[in-house]
Design a protein around this motif. Sequence first.
Motif, PDB file in Angstrom:
ATOM      1  N   ILE A 279       0.858  -1.194   0.000  1.00 41.35           N
ATOM      2  CA  ILE A 279       0.000   0.000   0.000  1.00 41.35           C
ATOM      3  C   ILE A 279       0.892   1.240   0.000  1.00 41.35           C
ATOM      4  O   ILE A 279       1.642   1.490   0.934  1.00 41.35           O
ATOM      5  N   ALA A 280       0.807   2.021  -1.080  1.00 43.63           N
ATOM      6  CA  ALA A 280       1.636   3.206  -1.231  1.00 43.63           C
ATOM      7  C   ALA A 280       0.910   4.485  -0.835  1.00 43.63           C
ATOM      8  O   ALA A 280       1.552   5.511  -0.563  1.00 43.63           O
ATOM      9  N   TRP A 281      -0.407   4.447  -0.837  1.00 40.25           N
ATOM     10  CA  TRP A 281      -1.195   5.640  -0.473  1.00 40.25           C
ATOM     11  C   TRP A 281      -2.527   5.173   0.086  1.00 40.25           C
ATOM     12  O   TRP A 281      -3.113   4.212  -0.400  1.00 40.25           O
ATOM     13  N   ARG A 282      -2.992   5.877   1.125  1.00 41.18           N
ATOM     14  CA  ARG A 282      -4.270   5.530   1.738  1.00 41.18           C
ATOM     15  C   ARG A 282      -4.964   6.801   2.213  1.00 41.18           C
ATOM     16  O   ARG A 282      -4.338   7.674   2.803  1.00 41.18           O
ATOM     17  N   GLY A 283      -6.263   6.909   1.934  1.00 40.06           N
ATOM     18  CA  GLY A 283      -7.000   8.091   2.361  1.00 40.06           C
ATOM     19  C   GLY A 283      -8.499   7.874   2.246  1.00 40.06           C
ATOM     20  O   GLY A 283      -8.964   6.811   1.823  1.00 40.06           O
ATOM     21  N   ASP A 284      -9.259   8.885   2.626  1.00 37.96           N
ATOM     22  CA  ASP A 284     -10.706   8.829   2.541  1.00 37.96           C
ATOM     23  C   ASP A 284     -11.145   8.824   1.077  1.00 37.96           C
ATOM     24  O   ASP A 284     -10.514   9.441   0.223  1.00 37.96           O
ATOM     25  N   TRP A 285     -12.238   8.142   0.788  1.00 37.00           N
ATOM     26  CA  TRP A 285     -12.640   7.986  -0.610  1.00 37.00           C
ATOM     27  C   TRP A 285     -13.097   9.293  -1.258  1.00 37.00           C
ATOM     28  O   TRP A 285     -13.200   9.392  -2.470  1.00 37.00           O
ATOM     29  N   GLN A 286     -13.340  10.330  -0.468  1.00 33.11           N
ATOM     30  CA  GLN A 286     -13.634  11.637  -1.052  1.00 33.11           C
ATOM     31  C   GLN A 286     -12.409  12.235  -1.747  1.00 33.11           C
ATOM     32  O   GLN A 286     -12.519  13.196  -2.512  1.00 33.11           O
ATOM     33  N   HIS A 287     -11.240  11.664  -1.469  1.00 27.64           N
ATOM     34  CA  HIS A 287     -10.007  12.123  -2.119  1.00 27.64           C
ATOM     35  C   HIS A 287      -9.638  11.241  -3.314  1.00 27.64           C
ATOM     36  O   HIS A 287      -8.470  11.148  -3.691  1.00 27.64           O
ATOM     37  N   PHE A 288     -10.628  10.615  -3.897  1.00 32.28           N
ATOM     38  CA  PHE A 288     -10.402   9.707  -5.028  1.00 32.28           C
ATOM     39  C   PHE A 288      -9.613  10.385  -6.146  1.00 32.28           C
ATOM     40  O   PHE A 288      -8.666   9.797  -6.686  1.00 32.28           O
ATOM     41  N   HIS A 289      -9.991  11.598  -6.520  1.00 34.01           N
ATOM     42  CA  HIS A 289      -9.345  12.245  -7.659  1.00 34.01           C
ATOM     43  C   HIS A 289      -7.856  12.507  -7.396  1.00 34.01           C
ATOM     44  O   HIS A 289      -7.040  12.461  -8.329  1.00 34.01           O
ATOM     45  N   HIS A 290      -7.502  12.759  -6.156  1.00 40.57           N
ATOM     46  CA  HIS A 290      -6.091  12.945  -5.831  1.00 40.57           C
ATOM     47  C   HIS A 290      -5.329  11.631  -6.024  1.00 40.57           C
ATOM     48  O   HIS A 290      -4.245  11.609  -6.628  1.00 40.57           O
ATOM     49  N   ALA A 291      -5.901  10.536  -5.522  1.00 41.70           N
ATOM     50  CA  ALA A 291      -5.269   9.235  -5.698  1.00 41.70           C
ATOM     51  C   ALA A 291      -5.156   8.879  -7.175  1.00 41.70           C
ATOM     52  O   ALA A 291      -4.135   8.349  -7.629  1.00 41.70           O
ATOM     53  N   ALA A 292      -6.206   9.173  -7.942  1.00 37.01           N
ATOM     54  CA  ALA A 292      -6.189   8.881  -9.372  1.00 37.01           C
ATOM     55  C   ALA A 292      -5.088   9.652 -10.084  1.00 37.01           C
ATOM     56  O   ALA A 292      -4.393   9.112 -10.954  1.00 37.01           O
ATOM     57  N   ASP A 293      -4.919  10.905  -9.704  1.00 38.61           N
ATOM     58  CA  ASP A 293      -3.869  11.724 -10.321  1.00 38.61           C
ATOM     59  C   ASP A 293      -2.484  11.146 -10.032  1.00 38.61           C
ATOM     60  O   ASP A 293      -1.626  11.078 -10.924  1.00 38.61           O
ATOM     61  N   LEU A 294      -2.270  10.709  -8.802  1.00 34.67           N
ATOM     62  CA  LEU A 294      -0.975  10.116  -8.450  1.00 34.67           C
ATOM     63  C   LEU A 294      -0.708   8.853  -9.262  1.00 34.67           C
ATOM     64  O   LEU A 294       0.409   8.636  -9.744  1.00 34.67           O
ATOM     65  N   LEU A 295      -1.724   8.022  -9.434  1.00 34.72           N
ATOM     66  CA  LEU A 295      -1.558   6.787 -10.190  1.00 34.72           C
ATOM     67  C   LEU A 295      -1.314   7.054 -11.666  1.00 34.72           C
ATOM     68  O   LEU A 295      -0.411   6.469 -12.282  1.00 34.72           O
ATOM     69  N   LEU A 296      -2.105   7.931 -12.252  1.00 33.31           N
ATOM     70  CA  LEU A 296      -1.983   8.205 -13.679  1.00 33.31           C
ATOM     71  C   LEU A 296      -0.645   8.847 -14.030  1.00 33.31           C
ATOM     72  O   LEU A 296      -0.135   8.660 -15.134  1.00 33.31           O
TER      73      LEU A 296
END
Length: 309
Positions: A279-296
Motif C-alpha cells: 500500500i503506497a497511499w491511503r485516504g478517505d474515498w472523497q479524495h479519489f481524484h487525488h489518488a487517481a492523479d498520483l496513479l496516472l
Amino acid sequence: MMRALVVARDAPGSLQWTEVPRPVPAPDEVLVRADAVAVNHGELAFGVGYAPEGAVLGYDAAGVVETPAADGTGPAAGTPVLTVGSVGGWAEYRAVPVDSVGVAPDAADPGVLAAVCTAGATALRAVRKLGSVVGRRVLVTGATGGVGRFAVQLARRAGAHVIAVVPDPSVAPGPAADEVVRAPGELDAPVAGVIDLVGGGFLATSFAKLTSGGILVSVGHAAGAVADFDYLAMFADPAALGRHDRSIVTLYLPAETGIGADLTWLAAEVVAERLDPGIAWRGDWQHFHHAADLLLNRKLHGRAVLTMR
C-alpha cells in the motif's frame, strides 16, 4: 440509494460523485457493503475512457456481506469479505457472484484487504501459469506496481530465483527480489519464466530471454505500446538448440473461475504478514481524484486504497 463514483464526461477526470440505486443481486450473488476500495492504474487509464456514461467502475472492494446469496451459497450476512469484479467497486454497495468473494479473517483491516483483490489474484494465477519454478530463474517486469509486487513475492515463495525489472533506480522493488535490473535486455543469462506487466518492447525483449521450454505470461500493458518481434527470434537459436519451443500465454482475471478461494487464501497470508500488499497511499474515498492523479502520473509505486467508513 447509495453514493457512487460514476462516469461523467463533463466532470474532472470524467468521474463524479452522485446518488444511484443500490444494485439488486442475482440469486448467486451477495450484496456487499463496502468499507474500502483499491484503485488500479489500468481501470483509470483504460477503463474510464471506454465505459458508457453513468457506469460505475471499480475492480476491488472489501467490506461486509449485507445480503447473502438467495441460492444459499457463499458467505452469510455479516461476514467480512474481499471482492473482485469487472465493474461496481467504486460504490457504497456492490453485488458480486459468490465465486468472486473471498472470506477474510475476523477483524481484518478492510483497507489492507482491498489492496489484495485484483493485484494479488492476478499475480497468483500468473505464477501458476509458469508451472513449477523451483530452482528456476523468473523475471517480473513492472515489479513495483500492485500486481508486480505480489508476483515477485509469490514466485519467490514458489521456489524461484526472482529478477525484478525496475527502470527507475530510485525506486525500491519491494520485498523478496533476488536481483534487480533496469530492463530485460540487461539479463546476463536466460530465464525459465517471465511475468510481463508492461508489454511493448519489454514483452518482446523478455521473450527473447526465455530458455528452452520457457513461458512468458502476458498480463499487463502499462507501456501502451505494440510489441515488435524480430521474426528471427521465433526460430531456434543456433547456439542454444531447442529455444524455438518457448511460448507466450495471456491472463485476463475476469475470465478466470474459482477466484473466491484464491482471495480467501491471499487474505489470510496478508493478514498474517506473510505477504506485503504494497500500500503506497491511503485516504478517505472523497479524495479519489487525488489518488487517481498520483496513479496516472506514475507517482505511486504500489496500491492506492480508499476507506469509505
